[in-house]
Design an enzyme around this catalytic site. Structure first.
Site, PDB file in Angstrom:
ATOM      1  N   ASP A  11       0.926  -1.014   0.071  1.00 14.47           N
ATOM      2  CA  ASP A  11      -0.186   0.115  -0.138  1.00 14.47           C
ATOM      3  C   ASP A  11       1.019   1.233  -0.049  1.00 14.47           C
ATOM      4  O   ASP A  11       1.588   1.452   1.081  1.00 14.47           O
ATOM      5  CB  ASP A  11      -1.009  -0.055   1.391  1.00 14.47           C
ATOM      6  N   ASP A  51      -6.863  -0.574  -1.797  1.00 17.40           N
ATOM      7  CA  ASP A  51      -5.706   0.361  -1.739  1.00 17.40           C
ATOM      8  C   ASP A  51      -4.228  -0.150  -2.006  1.00 17.40           C
ATOM      9  O   ASP A  51      -3.334   0.463  -1.837  1.00 17.40           O
ATOM     10  CB  ASP A  51      -5.592   1.200  -0.441  1.00 17.40           C
ATOM     11  N   GLN A  93       3.083   4.373   2.726  1.00 17.05           N
ATOM     12  CA  GLN A  93       2.761   3.554   3.930  1.00 17.05           C
ATOM     13  C   GLN A  93       3.495   2.392   4.371  1.00 17.05           C
ATOM     14  O   GLN A  93       3.752   2.034   5.439  1.00 17.05           O
ATOM     15  CB  GLN A  93       1.052   3.374   3.971  1.00 17.05           C
ATOM     16  N   TYR A 230       1.367  -0.323  15.421  1.00 14.39           N
ATOM     17  CA  TYR A 230       0.223  -0.341  14.317  1.00 14.39           C
ATOM     18  C   TYR A 230       0.667   0.587  13.212  1.00 14.39           C
ATOM     19  O   TYR A 230       1.472   1.626  13.146  1.00 14.39           O
ATOM     20  CB  TYR A 230      -0.948   0.358  14.937  1.00 14.39           C
ATOM     21  N   LYS A 233      -3.085  -2.815   8.224  1.00  9.84           N
ATOM     22  CA  LYS A 233      -3.443  -4.306   8.060  1.00  9.84           C
ATOM     23  C   LYS A 233      -2.326  -4.870   6.734  1.00  9.84           C
ATOM     24  O   LYS A 233      -1.645  -4.063   5.952  1.00  9.84           O
ATOM     25  CB  LYS A 233      -4.769  -4.632   7.694  1.00  9.84           C
TER      26      LYS A 233
HETATM   27  C1  F6R Z   1      -5.452  -1.753   4.946  1.00  8.05           C
HETATM   28  C2  F6R Z   1      -5.647  -0.542   5.754  1.00  8.05           C
HETATM   29  C3  F6R Z   1      -6.139  -0.254   6.995  1.00  8.05           C
HETATM   30  C4  F6R Z   1      -5.674   1.229   7.616  1.00  8.05           C
HETATM   31  C5  F6R Z   1      -6.063   1.443   8.914  1.00  8.05           C
HETATM   32  C6  F6R Z   1      -5.551   2.613   9.323  1.00  8.05           C
HETATM   33  O1  F6R Z   1      -5.462  -1.528   3.922  1.00  8.05           O
HETATM   34  O2  F6R Z   1      -6.425   0.503   4.944  1.00  8.05           O
HETATM   35  O3  F6R Z   1      -5.257  -1.182   7.913  1.00  8.05           O
HETATM   36  O4  F6R Z   1      -4.081   1.252   7.379  1.00  8.05           O
HETATM   37  O5  F6R Z   1      -7.415   1.492   8.950  1.00  8.05           O
HETATM   38  O6  F6R Z   1      -5.780   4.060   8.724  1.00  8.05           O
HETATM   39  P1  F6R Z   1      -5.251   5.312   9.144  1.00  8.05           P
HETATM   40  O7  F6R Z   1      -3.999   5.148   8.530  1.00  8.05           O
HETATM   41  O8  F6R Z   1      -6.119   6.214   8.452  1.00  8.05           O
HETATM   42  O9  F6R Z   1      -5.196   5.342  10.769  1.00  8.05           O
HETATM   43 MG    MG Z   2      -4.644  -2.355   2.027  1.00  8.99          MG
HETATM   44 MG    MG Z   3      -4.541   0.666   3.761  1.00  9.64          MG
END
Ligand code: F6R
Ligand code: MG
Ligand code: MG
Length: 364
Positions: A11, A51, A93, A230, A233
Site C-alpha cells: 500500500d 488500496d 505507508q 500499528y 493491515k
Molecule cells: C489496510 C488499511 C487499514 C488502514 C487502517 C488505518 O489496507 O487500509 O489497515 O491502514 O484503517 O488507517 P489510518 O492510517 O487512517 O489510521
Molecule cells: Mg490495504
Molecule cells: Mg491501507
C-alpha cells in the site's frame, strides 16, 4: 529452465482514504518495471485490490532474488513519489525502511514466491486481499486442499487423494522462522488445531505429496510485528497452481463462497466477512468489508496469458449479497464482543490508554 513467480505487494497511497490507488500511481509503478522487461524479468502483471498494488513478476532467478526485490522496491518508491505529488492518502505507508538492501521481506511489502519446472500447461491463481491479514487464507486453503466437501479431487483422483503437505508458520515468533510441516489427511486435526488461530498460525506453503511439487505460496507478513506498533493491515497475497496433480481451479475458488469472518475491516481492528470481488475493486462500507480478488493465468516459457477475473461471474454476485448481509449482521453490534478484535490485535492504542486511565478510577 525453471520459472519463478514472485508477487510483491504494498500500500503506497490511495484516493479518498484507504480506498483505491490512482491510475497515475499504478502507471508510474508500471513504467519502472517495464524497463526490465526482457532483461531481469520475462513478464509481469500489475493489479490493485482496494488500496494495495500487487506486482506479479515472471523470471528465472529463483525465490528471494535480490535484484528482483530491489526492482519491486524501486517501483514502489516511484509510485510513492507519484502518490506524494498527487497528495494521496498514506503515501509510502507500507515501505517501513528507508532503503532496501536486496530483500523486501521484513521491510513492509507482502511477498509470495514459487519456483517450478513449468508443466505443459501451467494454470495458476493470484489472490490479493485487502483490509485483512494472512490468516484470512487459512480456512480456504484448508478446505481447498484437504476437504472433499470443496476439493472433490481428493476422492475422485488417486494422485490428489495422496494428500498435501502444509507448511505452517508461527507468526507470533519474530526472532526467526518457526515452522511446522504437517500432512493431510493423516494430521488433519493437528492442522485444524493450528489453523483455527488465524492471528498466530499461517499457511506459508503447500506441497503435493504425490509429486513433491509446490502447489501454493502465501505471504506471511505481520506489519505490526515488523514495525513494533500499528501501521495498517497486512493485506496478504497468495499464489496457487491448479489442475493436474493439484486441485482444480474451481476447487480452490469454492471455499470463498463462505465469506468467512476474518480480522481487519475498519482501522484493521474489527471482524468482517471476506468478500470475493472483481479485479481492481475499491473499498467502501466501514473501510471494508475485507475483500479478496482472484486472477487466473497460464504461464508458458515465462510469459503470462492475459488475466482472467475469477470472481467476475454471476455466481459471485449471489455470494457478494450474502457477504454484504453477514457484514451488516456483524456491524449491527458495533464495538461489542466479537465485532471488534481482542486487545493484542487492535491496530490502535486508544483502548489501552482508556483502560490505563480507568484503572486509577476503579474502587474496591
Ligand atoms: C489496510 C488499511 C487499514 C488502514 C487502517 C488505518 O489496507 O487500509 O489497515 O491502514 O484503517 O488507517 P489510518 O492510517 O487512517 O489510521
Ligand atoms: Mg490495504
Ligand atoms: Mg491501507
Amino acid at each position: 529452465m525453471k520459472t519463478t513467480l514472485s508477487v510483491i505487494k504494498a500500500d503506497i497511497g490511495s484516493i479518498a482514504g484507504h480506498i483505491k490507488p490512482s491510475r497515475a500511481l499504478i502507471d508510474s509503478v508500471k513504467e519502472c518495471i517495464d524497463r526490465q522487461l526482457g532483461k531481469l524479468i520475462t513478464d509481469f502483471y500489475i493489479g490493485s485490490t482496494g488500496d494495495d498494488v500487487a506486482i506479479l513478476f515472471c523470471h528465472n532467478h529463483g525465490t528471494g532474488y535480490g535484484e528482483l526485490h530491489q526492482l519491486a522496491w524501486d517501483a514502489f518508491i516511484c509510485g510513492t513519489e507519484k502518490a506524494k505529488e498527487q497528495g494521496l492518502y498514506g503515501a509510502g505507508q507500507d515501505l517501513l525502511a528507508d532503503a532496501c538492501s536486496g530483500n523486501v521481506r521484513g521491510l513492509g511489502p507482502a511477498v509470495a514466491e514459487m519456483e517450478f519446472e513449468e508443466r505443459e500447461a501451467e494454470p495458476f491463481l493470484l489472490f490479493t486481499a485487502d483490509k485483512t491479514d494472512p490468516g484470512a487464507y487459512n480456512l480456504p486453503l484448508y478446505l481447498g486442499f484437504a476437504d472433499p466437501m470443496h476439493c472433490s479431487g481428493l476422492i475422485l483422483s488417486p494422485k490428489i487423494g495422496r494428500g498435501f503437505r502444509f507448511v505452517i508458520l508461527d507468526v507470533a515468533f519474530t526472532e526467526e522462522d518457526r515452522v511446522i510441516e504437517l500432512d493431510a489427511p493423516e494430521e488433519l486435526y493437528d492442522i485444524a488445531a493450528l489453523l483455527r488461530d488465524n492471528e498466530r498460525f499461517v499457511v506459508s506453503a503447500i506441497y503435493s505429496r504425490a509429486t513433491g511439487n509446490q502447489a501454493a505460496a502465501a505471504s506471511t507478513t505481520r506489519l505490526h510485528n515488523i514495525a513494533g506498533k500499528y501501521t495498517g493491515k497486512d493485506d496478504p497475497v497468495l499464489l496457487v497452481r491448479c489442475q493436474g496433480d493439484f486441485p482444480a481451479t474451481g476447487e480452490i475458488l469454492s471455499p470463498y463462497s463462505i465469506g468467512h469472518y476474518v480480522a481487519g475491516f475498519m482501522r484493521g481492528s474489527h471482524t468482517g466477512p471476506l468478500m470475493p470481488v472483481k479485479m481492481g475493486g475499491a473499498i467502501s462500507y466501514f473501510d471494508g468489508p475485507p475483500i479478496v480478488s482472484a486472477v487466473g493465468f497460464c504461464v508458458h516459457n515465462g510469459k503470462l496469458t492475459e488475466p482472467v477475473d475469477c470472481f467476475d461471474h454471476p455466481y459471485w454476485d449471489f455470494v457478494r449479497e450474502k457477504v454484504a448481509r453477514k457484514s451488516y449482521d456483524m456491524r449491527e453490534q458495533g464495538f461489542s464482543g466479537p465485532a471488534m478484535l481482542p486487545y493484542a490485535e487492535l491496530e490502535y492504542g486508544g483502548i489501552v490508554s482508556i483502560m490505563d486511565k480507568l484503572e486509577k478510577k476503579f474502587s474496591r
